[in-house]
Design a protein around this motif. Structure first.
Motif, PDB file in Angstrom:
ATOM      1  N   LEU A  15       0.817  -1.380  -0.179  1.00 47.73           N
ATOM      2  CA  LEU A  15      -0.054   0.006  -0.050  1.00 47.73           C
ATOM      3  C   LEU A  15       0.970   1.134  -0.028  1.00 47.73           C
ATOM      4  O   LEU A  15       0.477   2.461  -0.343  1.00 47.73           O
ATOM      5  CB  LEU A  15      -0.860  -0.094   1.000  1.00 47.73           C
TER       6      LEU A  15
ATOM      7  N   VAL B 125      -7.538   2.269  -4.633  1.00 47.51           N
ATOM      8  CA  VAL B 125      -6.553   0.908  -4.649  1.00 47.51           C
ATOM      9  C   VAL B 125      -7.929  -0.046  -5.162  1.00 47.51           C
ATOM     10  O   VAL B 125      -8.886  -0.113  -4.737  1.00 47.51           O
ATOM     11  CB  VAL B 125      -6.254   0.427  -3.246  1.00 47.51           C
TER      12      VAL B 125
ATOM     13  N   ILE C 275      -4.663  -6.363   3.226  1.00 53.05           N
ATOM     14  CA  ILE C 275      -4.779  -5.214   2.648  1.00 53.05           C
ATOM     15  C   ILE C 275      -5.910  -4.270   3.435  1.00 53.05           C
ATOM     16  O   ILE C 275      -5.727  -3.103   3.703  1.00 53.05           O
ATOM     17  CB  ILE C 275      -5.181  -5.078   1.044  1.00 53.05           C
TER      18      ILE C 275
ATOM     19  N   PHE D 252      -5.101  -0.786   5.355  1.00 50.17           N
ATOM     20  CA  PHE D 252      -5.540   0.310   4.610  1.00 50.17           C
ATOM     21  C   PHE D 252      -5.644   1.612   4.990  1.00 50.17           C
ATOM     22  O   PHE D 252      -4.996   2.862   4.703  1.00 50.17           O
ATOM     23  CB  PHE D 252      -6.855   0.018   3.695  1.00 50.17           C
TER      24      PHE D 252
ATOM     25  N   SER E 147      -2.514   3.765   5.105  1.00 43.63           N
ATOM     26  CA  SER E 147      -1.861   4.052   3.891  1.00 43.63           C
ATOM     27  C   SER E 147      -1.951   5.315   3.295  1.00 43.63           C
ATOM     28  O   SER E 147      -3.157   6.086   3.880  1.00 43.63           O
ATOM     29  CB  SER E 147      -2.346   3.079   2.871  1.00 43.63           C
TER      30      SER E 147
END
Length: 367
Positions: free
Chosen positions: A233, A242, A254, A258, A261
């Motif tokens: 990320l 994304v 992920i 997240f 990120s």
């Protein structure tokens, strides 16, 4: 894209689930007003002069396997076409097809070809000998020339063409991502792709991706180790969207990483069912055979049922499509789907891919 007319550059509102363009809100209001005023303005005319609306398109297509070839270790690509060569319904990146396989199984596979090609649909399928049997059947029972029924393209993972995009694909998860990459390149967006898998030879479409020099990073476990979600990320441009597709552990990582990120939006496509939350064990009884099946806390009714009844139909495994619907004769259901109405639930319907029994209950299915 082909079939939808010229599209404005910049922010794009993708079509709906079936590929139909979304109407502008103002136009929807004008259309609603017109629906009221038009009958009043034409009341003097007879009913027989009203135009007959065109019939709704069929929900399925009869196609033939026009071409079949291996594109990576254990991955076969099928090109599907109309037997008479007719143009196929349009689709948008992220769309999938539901295949009605010869055994009666139904499986959905992402379209990985070019939406501008109205002559063929392309799908790529990795063989999973320990899976539910669908991929094995595609590999072993669909030679070139085979005819099969497929559902019209549907899109639950639409690409909105944001200005800055990070694509993350794990293994066969490249299939819905590849058309998005082509579209991002066509539009001149600021995009990156990170593509990972066990070995380089197991990753399909790497030859095509080489033409996007400097924007594609290919990571194999044998060379780089398993990818870390946080580091993946970090490759996102600030404020980027994304789009991720791949094995559940990759997607779970992920989603967990997240918020920390630099990206601003996350779109995920899962090929497998989501992890079961707050699951508790219970029993399942098949009324016609009398079999009693234990359902562990970490498995779905569908997982257990598919082992006992291999022809049990299912597709999305997410509680959206309704293919896995079963009738419950007894037992209290904890409904977790996104499709059934209250009336359907009260009448005994259950989507076995996500819904469960309450703790200590036994569900009796009409099977």
């Amino acid at each position: 894209m082909s079939g939808q007319g010229p599209q404005p550059e910049g922010r794009y509102v993708p079509p709906d689930l079936y590929g139909r363009p979304r109407a502008d809100r103002g136009m929807r209001v004008l259309a609603a007003v017109g629906d009221v005023l038009f009958p009043l303005a034409t009341r003097s005319g007879s009913r027989q002069h009203r135009p007959t609306p065109p019939p709704a398109p069929a929900s399925t297509l009869n196609l033939v396997v026009a071409d079949r070839r291996y594109v990576a270790d254990g991955v076969v690509r099928l090109s599907l076409a109309a037997p008479d060569g007719a143009a196929l319904p349009a689709w948008w990146p992220g769309a999938h097809l539901e295949l009605h396989l010869p055994s009666g199984r139904r499986r959905r596979y992402s379209l990985c070809g070019d939406p501008a090609d109205r002559g063929t649909y392309q799908i790529a399928v990795r063989r999973l000998d320990t899976g539910g049997g669908g991929s094995v059947e595609v590999h072993d029972a669909l030679p070139a020339g085979s005819r099969l029924t497929v559902g019209r393209p549907r899109n639950a993972f639409p690409f909105a063409a944001e200005p800055r995009v990070l694509f993350i694909a794990g293994g066969i998860g490249i299939t819905p991502i590849l058309p998005m990459v082509r579209e991002a390149a066509r539009r001149g967006l600021d995009w990156r792709l990170v593509y990972s898998g066990r070995t380089r030879t197991s990753l399909p479409f790497t030859d095509e991706l080489r033409r996007f020099h400097g924007r594609v990073e290919i990571l194999s476990d044998e060379e780089h180790g398993r990818p870390d979600a946080t580091s993946l990320l970090r490759r996102a441009p600030a404020g980027a969207a994304v789009y991720a597709c791949g094995p559940p552990p990759v997607l779970d990582g992920i989603q967990a990483a997240f918020d920390a990120s630099p990206a601003s939006g996350l779109h995920v496509e899962r090929f497998a069912s989501a992890p079961i939350r707050d699951g508790r064990p219970f029993e399942l009884r098949l009324a016609r055979s009398g079999r009693v099946l234990p359902v562990p806390a970490d498995r779905s009714v569908l997982d257990v049922l598919a082992e006992a009844v291999p022809t049990a139909a299912y597709s999305c495994r997410r509680g959206f499509c309704g293919i896995c619907r079963q009738r419950v004769l007894a037992g209290a259901v904890e409904h977790r789907d996104h499709r059934l109405t209250d009336t359907e639930r009260a009448d005994g319907a259950m989507l076995v891919c996500v819904s469960r029994a309450r703790a200590g209950e036994r569900l009796v299915l009409d099977l």
